[in-house]
Design a protein around this motif. Structure first.
Motif, PDB file in Angstrom:
ATOM      1  N   SER A 229       2.950  48.799 -92.113  1.00 53.25           N
ATOM      2  CA  SER A 229       2.871  48.686 -90.657  1.00 53.25           C
ATOM      3  C   SER A 229       3.626  47.470 -90.138  1.00 53.25           C
ATOM      4  CB  SER A 229       1.411  48.651 -90.212  1.00 53.25           C
ATOM      5  OG  SER A 229       0.712  47.641 -90.895  1.00 53.25           O
ATOM      6  N   PHE A 230       3.089  46.286 -90.367  1.00 52.70           N
ATOM      7  CA  PHE A 230       3.727  45.082 -89.836  1.00 52.70           C
ATOM      8  C   PHE A 230       5.080  44.830 -90.492  1.00 52.70           C
ATOM      9  CE2 PHE A 230      -0.752  44.388 -88.959  1.00 52.70           C
ATOM     10  CZ  PHE A 230      -0.697  44.041 -87.625  1.00 52.70           C
TER      11      PHE A 230
ATOM     12  N   GLY B  98       7.423  48.314 -89.844  1.00 55.50           N
ATOM     13  CA  GLY B  98       7.481  48.721 -88.447  1.00 55.50           C
ATOM     14  C   GLY B  98       7.863  47.604 -87.491  1.00 55.50           C
ATOM     15  N   ILE B  99       7.596  46.345 -87.860  1.00 49.83           N
ATOM     16  CA  ILE B  99       7.848  45.256 -86.898  1.00 49.83           C
ATOM     17  C   ILE B  99       8.744  44.160 -87.471  1.00 49.83           C
ATOM     18  CG2 ILE B  99       6.776  43.464 -85.471  1.00 49.83           C
ATOM     19  CD1 ILE B  99       4.303  45.244 -85.292  1.00 49.83           C
ATOM     20  N   LEU B 100       8.285  43.501 -88.550  1.00 50.95           N
ATOM     21  CA  LEU B 100       8.983  42.291 -88.984  1.00 50.95           C
ATOM     22  C   LEU B 100      10.393  42.560 -89.517  1.00 50.95           C
ATOM     23  CD1 LEU B 100       5.986  40.447 -90.676  1.00 50.95           C
ATOM     24  CD2 LEU B 100       6.999  40.024 -88.437  1.00 50.95           C
TER      25      LEU B 100
ATOM     26  N   ARG C 156      12.049  45.504 -89.278  1.00 46.90           N
ATOM     27  CA  ARG C 156      12.520  46.758 -88.729  1.00 46.90           C
ATOM     28  C   ARG C 156      14.046  46.795 -88.569  1.00 46.90           C
ATOM     29  NH1 ARG C 156      13.450  49.990 -84.002  1.00 46.90           N
ATOM     30  NH2 ARG C 156      14.296  48.299 -82.815  1.00 46.90           N
ATOM     31  N   ASP C 157      14.614  45.758 -87.950  1.00 49.63           N
ATOM     32  CA  ASP C 157      16.054  45.774 -87.653  1.00 49.63           C
ATOM     33  C   ASP C 157      16.855  45.905 -88.934  1.00 49.63           C
ATOM     34  OD1 ASP C 157      15.161  45.095 -85.063  1.00 49.63           O
ATOM     35  OD2 ASP C 157      14.990  43.023 -85.758  1.00 49.63           O
TER      36      ASP C 157
ATOM     37  N   TYR D  95      10.353  52.596 -78.549  1.00 52.40           N
ATOM     38  CA  TYR D  95       9.879  51.920 -79.754  1.00 52.40           C
ATOM     39  C   TYR D  95       8.660  51.048 -79.471  1.00 52.40           C
ATOM     40  CZ  TYR D  95       9.522  48.252 -83.222  1.00 52.40           C
ATOM     41  OH  TYR D  95       9.037  47.365 -84.127  1.00 52.40           O
TER      42      TYR D  95
ATOM     43  N   MET E  50       0.540  52.474 -84.142  1.00 56.16           N
ATOM     44  CA  MET E  50       0.171  51.779 -85.379  1.00 56.16           C
ATOM     45  C   MET E  50      -1.150  51.054 -85.219  1.00 56.16           C
ATOM     46  SD  MET E  50       3.519  50.143 -87.108  1.00 56.16           S
ATOM     47  CE  MET E  50       4.134  49.258 -85.699  1.00 56.16           C
TER      48      MET E  50
ATOM     49  N   LYS F 220       9.300  40.007 -81.011  1.00 59.25           N
ATOM     50  CA  LYS F 220       8.643  40.333 -82.282  1.00 59.25           C
ATOM     51  C   LYS F 220       7.243  39.764 -82.365  1.00 59.25           C
ATOM     52  CE  LYS F 220      11.363  41.812 -85.990  1.00 59.25           C
ATOM     53  NZ  LYS F 220      12.784  41.912 -86.032  1.00 59.25           N
TER      54      LYS F 220
ATOM     55  N   PHE G 284       3.853  41.886 -82.686  1.00 62.14           N
ATOM     56  CA  PHE G 284       2.986  41.634 -83.844  1.00 62.14           C
ATOM     57  C   PHE G 284       1.553  41.363 -83.386  1.00 62.14           C
ATOM     58  CE2 PHE G 284       0.953  39.211 -87.124  1.00 62.14           C
ATOM     59  CZ  PHE G 284       1.468  39.690 -88.315  1.00 62.14           C
TER      60      PHE G 284
END
Lengths: 98, 617
Positions: free
Chosen positions: A36-37, A40-42, A44-45, B71, B78, B247, B251
C-alpha cells in the motif's frame, strides 16, 4: 487432531506462542506496508516508469487503485491460515475439537 | 412501466424483506441484543460487516471522488480496505477473546479505570453520532427524490424504519437484515458497471476494462487510461493518473483512514458476534472479500463515468444533450449556465481567477451548490432560452466553466448515462437506501449500548438487571435517533461532510493506539492510556477545528498535512505521551497482566475466568 491437548497452558508455552504470533503478524504487516504505502504512494513514480505495466495501467497507479486491495484480501487469507496452523501446532485448539 | 413504479417495486420488496427478517430474529436477552448470541456464521457476519461498513457516503460518493481526483482518490480505496488488515491482525481476535461486548468495556477493564471507560464512551458516542447524522440526511435526500416528498418527511420515514429493526431486533435482527442489504448493494453497484464496461471497453469485467482499451466509436482501440488522460488534459485538468496531493499528505491521510478504520467501534463490535477466535479470522477474510467487490468496482465506475460525462456533454449544444442532463438538473445535481451565450456546454479545467487563485467555479456562491428561484416565480425566471433550468445565483465570470455536477451523480446517474433499463436504476436506488440504513442501524446499536451498558450499567447504576439494560438501550436508541433526525432535517451546513474525516481522525487518535497498547504492551498502565487518549484527541480536535471552522489557511498546515490526515499525527502523539507517562508511573496490577496473557491466548484455559475479577474503582 487429538495430539497434546493441554491440561492448562504453561506460562512458558504462552510466551513461545506469543512470540510466534508476533512473527506472523509482523510479516503480514511488512507486506501490507509495502503493497500500500510503498507501491501505491512512496515509490509510485519510480514504479510507474521502471516496472512493467499491468494491462495498460502504470504499475504504481494500478497498485494504488486495485492491486493493493487484492493483496489485502490475500494477506488476510494467509494470516488466517498461518494462525490457525500455529494454534494447532502449539496445542491451542478451538473448543470444537475437545 | 414508469421509473416510479419500478422504484416502488424494488424498494417495497427490499423493505418488506428487511423488516420481516428483523421481526423473525428479534432479540430476547442482552447477549442477543449486543452480540446476536455470539453464534453467527463467519460468512453471514462477513456480509453483515461489509454492509455495516459501507455507508451511503461510500456507496454514492466514493466513485465520484475517484472520478474527479483520479489517482488522489486512491487514498480512500487503500485507506478503507487496508484498515481491515490492521483491524484483523492487531485488534479483533484479541478483543473477541476478551469476551465482553463493547469497546469501552475493554478499555475500562484493561486500564482498570472509570475515567478511561468514560473517555471511551464519550469517543464512541461522538463518532457514532456524527456518522448517523450523515446517514439520516442521505436517506432523507434519496427518499425525497424518489417519492417527491420533502426532505424532513424523508428523514423521519428513514428514522422510523431504522428504529424498527435496530431498536427491536438488536444485534441479532441487524445482522441478518444486513446480510440481505449487502446482497442488494453488491448487485446494485456492480451491474451498471458491467454494462458500462461492455459499452466503453468491450470487456464485461469492469476491472479489466479499466486497464484495457477504449473501444467505443473509434476504429483503432486506444488504452483506456490514455484516453482518460487526454480527455482530462484537453480541457485543462492534470492527468488522471497523476495526483495533485503532496506525498506526505497522501501518506498521512491514507494512514489516518487505515488506523481510523481499525479503531471504529461499530466495526470492531461486529466481530463479537461470531463463535470463537478462529471464526473471527475467517469472518474477517469474508468481510474484506465482500468489501473488495465494491472497492474494486469503484475506481472503474469513477473512470468510466468521467469519460461518459465529458465525452457526451462537452462542446455539445444544450438542445442536443442527453435526456439525463435535464433529469439531474431538476434534482439540483447538475446545472448549466450559458456564460458565453452560444448554447453550447463548455467544460473547462481549473482557470485562474482575478485574485490569482485556481478557480473553476460555475457560479458565485458560498458553497458552490446550485440554488433555484422559488417554485411560484415567473416562468421566465424558471427556464432559459435553450430550455435549461435557470438558477437564482450569479455566474462566476472569472472562468469559462459552464457545467456544475455534484460528485454524487457519478454513481446515481451512471445507469442513465449508459442508457440502461429502468429496473437497473430502481435497483441502484434500493442499494443506496440499503447502504444508508444498514450503517445507521449498526451505529445506532453501538451508540445505544455505549449509553445503556457502559454508561448506565458500568458507571452510573451497577445494579441494573438484564431486562432493564435492554430497555435502556431501546430508550437510548430512540433518543439518539431523535437527535439524529433533528440534525438530518437541519444540518449544521457543511458540518456533516466535514465531520466524516473528523470521526476517522478521532478514532485513529483515540481508540486505535489505546487498544493496541492494551493488547501489545503488557506494562501499559491507566495513567499512560488515559493521558495518551486525552492528548491525542485534543490535539486532533483542535487542529481540525482550527482549520475547518476557525479559518486557518493552507500555508499554516503542520508539515503540509491537511486536517483530513492529522489523525495520523494525533495517533503518534497518543503513543508518545502514553509511553512517556508510563515510564514515570507504577506498573499495572498483577491481575491485569494476567488478563493480557489470557486475551493473547486463542482459547480459554481452565481457570481463565477467575483471572479477572470485576474491577470497579
Amino acid at each position: 487432531m487429538s495430539k497434546n491437548i493441554p491440561s492448562g497452558p504453561s506460562p512458558d508455552q504462552d510466551s513461545r506462542y506469543w512470540k510466534k504470533n508476533i512473527t506472523v503478524l509482523s510479516c503480514i504487516l511488512v507486506i501490507w506496508f509495502i503493497v500500500s504505502f510503498g507501491c501505491g504512494i512512496l515509490f509510485r513514480d519510480w514504479l510507474d516508469v521502471h516496472f512493467p505495466k499491468v494491462g495498460n495501467a502504470p504499475f504504481g497507479f494500478w497498485m494504488a487503485q486495485q492491486g493493493s486491495i487484492i493483496c489485502f484480501v490475500l494477506l488476510l487469507i494467509a494470516y488466517s491460515f498461518l494462525m490457525n496452523r500455529l494454534d494447532e501446532r502449539s496445542g491451542y485448539q478451538s473448543p470444537e475439537h475437545h | 412501466m414508469t421509473q416510479d413504479t419500478w422504484n416502488f417495486i424494488f424498494i417495497g420488496i427490499s423493505f418488506a424483506l428487511y423488516i420481516g427478517i428483523a421481526f423473525k430474529s428479534r432479540a430476547g436477552s442482552t447477549k442477543e441484543y449486543y452480540t446476536a448470541g455470539g453464534g453467527v456464521s463467519p460468512l453471514a457476519n462477513g456480509m453483515a460487516t461489509a454492509a455495516d461498513w459501507m455507508s451511503a457516503a461510500t456507496f454514492i460518493s466514493m466513485a465520484g471522488v475517484v472520478a474527479s481526483s483520479g489517482y488522489d482518490g486512491s487514498r480512500f480505496l487503500m485507506g478503507w480496505t487496508g484498515g481491515f488488515v490492521l483491524l484483523t491482525v492487531l485488534m479483533v481476535p484479541f478483543l473477541r477473546k476478551f469476551g465482553k461486548s463493547t469497546v469501552p468495556d475493554f478499555i475500562g477493564d484493561r486500564f482498570y479505570s472509570k475515567t478511561a471507560r468514560f473517555v471511551a464512551v464519550l469517543c464512541a458516542i461522538f463518532i457514532c453520532m456524527t456518522y448517523i447524522m450523515g446517514q439520516m440526511r442521505g436517506v432523507g435526500v434519496v427518499f425525497s427524490q424518489l417519492f417527491g416528498i420533502g426532505i424532513p418527511l424523508g428523514v423521519i420515514i428513514g428514522a422510523s424504519i431504522v428504529f424498527l429493526y435496530a431498536g427491536l431486533g438488536g444485534m441479532k435482527g441487524i445482522t441478518y437484515t444486513q446480510v440481505a442489504q449487502y446482497s442488494v448493494m453488491a448487485f446494485a453497484y456492480t451491474i451498471p458497471a458491467v454494462f458500462i464496461a461492455i459499452l466503453l471497453t468491450n470487456n464485461f469485467i469492469p476491472q479489466l476494462g479499466l486497464i484495457g482499451n477504449y473501444t467505443q466509436g473509434d476504429a483503432t482501440p486506444v488504452p483506456f487510461l490514455e484516453k482518460l488522460n487526454n480527455i482530462n488534459t484537453s480541457i485543462g485538468f492534470s492527468k488522471y493518473t497523476d495526483g495533485s496531493l503532496s506525498k506526505i499528505d497522501m501518506f498521512c491521510i491514507t494512514a489516518a483512514l487505515m488506523c481510523g478504520t481499525a479503531g471504529l467501534p461499530h466495526v470492531i463490535v461486529r466481530f463479537f458476534t461470531v463463535k470463537d477466535v478462529k471464526a473471527v479470522r475467517k469472518s474477517a477474510c469474508w468481510t474484506l472479500a465482500f468489501i473488495a467487490v465494491i472497492y474494486l468496482t469503484a475506481p472503474t465506475i469513477g473512470a468510466f463515468s468521467r469519460v461518459n460525462l465529458i465525452e457526451k456533454l462537452n462542446n455539445t449544444a444544450y438542445s442536443e444533450a442527453p435526456a439525463w442532463l435535464a433529469e439531474y438538473e431538476t434534482t439540483g445535481q447538475m446545472a448549466w449556465v450559458d456564460k458565453n451565450n452560444d448554447g453550447i456546454i463548455n467544460i473547462h479545467g481549473p482557470a485562474t481567477s482575478s485574485a490569482g487563485k485556481p478557480n473553476n467555479n460555475v457560479f458565485v456562491s458560498d458553497n458552490g451548490k446550485p440554488k433555484y428561484p422559488p417554485a411560484d416565480a415567473d416562468e421566465s425566471l424558471q427556464k432559459g432560452q435553450h430550455g435549461e433550468r435557470l438558477l437564482a445565483l450569479k455566474p462566476d465570470m472569472t472562468n469559462p466553466n459552464e457545467l456544475y455536477f455534484g460528485t454524487d451523480i457519478m454513481v446515481m446517474a451512471n445507469p442513465s448515462m449508459a442508457g440502461l433499463p429502468k429496473w437497473v436504476i430502481a435497483l441502484l436506488m434500493a442499494g443506496c437506501i440499503a447502504a444508508a440504513l444498514s450503517t445507521a442501524a449498526g451505529l445506532l446499536l453501538v451508540l445505544s449500548t455505549s449509553i445503556s451498558h457502559d454508561l448506565m450499567k458500568n458507571i452510573i447504576k451497577p445494579d441494573l438487571s438484564d431486562r432493564e439494560e435492554v430497555n435502556y438501550a431501546r430508550i437510548a436508541s430512540f433518543v439518539a435517533l431523535g437527535v439524529a433526525t433533528y440534525f438530518g432535517i437541519n444540518p449544521p451546513s457543511a458540518f456533516i461532510a466535514k465531520t466524516v474525516a473528523f470521526a476517522f481522525g478521532l478514532a485513529a487518535s483515540s481508540f486505535f493506539p489505546t487498544l493496541l497498547m492494551g493488547i501489545f504492551n503488557k506494562r501499559m498502565n491507566k495513567e499512560g492510556a488515559v493521558s495518551g487518549m486525552v492528548c491525542g484527541i485534543l490535539f486532533t480536535i483542535s487542529y481540525i477545528i482550527y482549520f475547518q471552522f476557525l479559518g486557518g489557511t493552507k500555508d499554516q498546515w503542520f508539515l503540509g498535512i491537511s486536517p483530513e490526515g492529522i489523525g495520523f499525527v494525533g495517533m503518534l502523539v497518543n503513543f508518545a505521551i502514553a509511553l512517556v507517562v508510563r515510564f514515570f508511573t507504577p506498573a499495572p496490577p498483577e491481575h491485569i497482566q494476567h488478563m493480557v496473557d489470557r486475551i493473547r491466548r486463542p482459547v480459554s484455559a481452565p481457570g481463565d475466568e477467575n483471572d479477572t475479577p470485576p474491577v470497579v474503582h
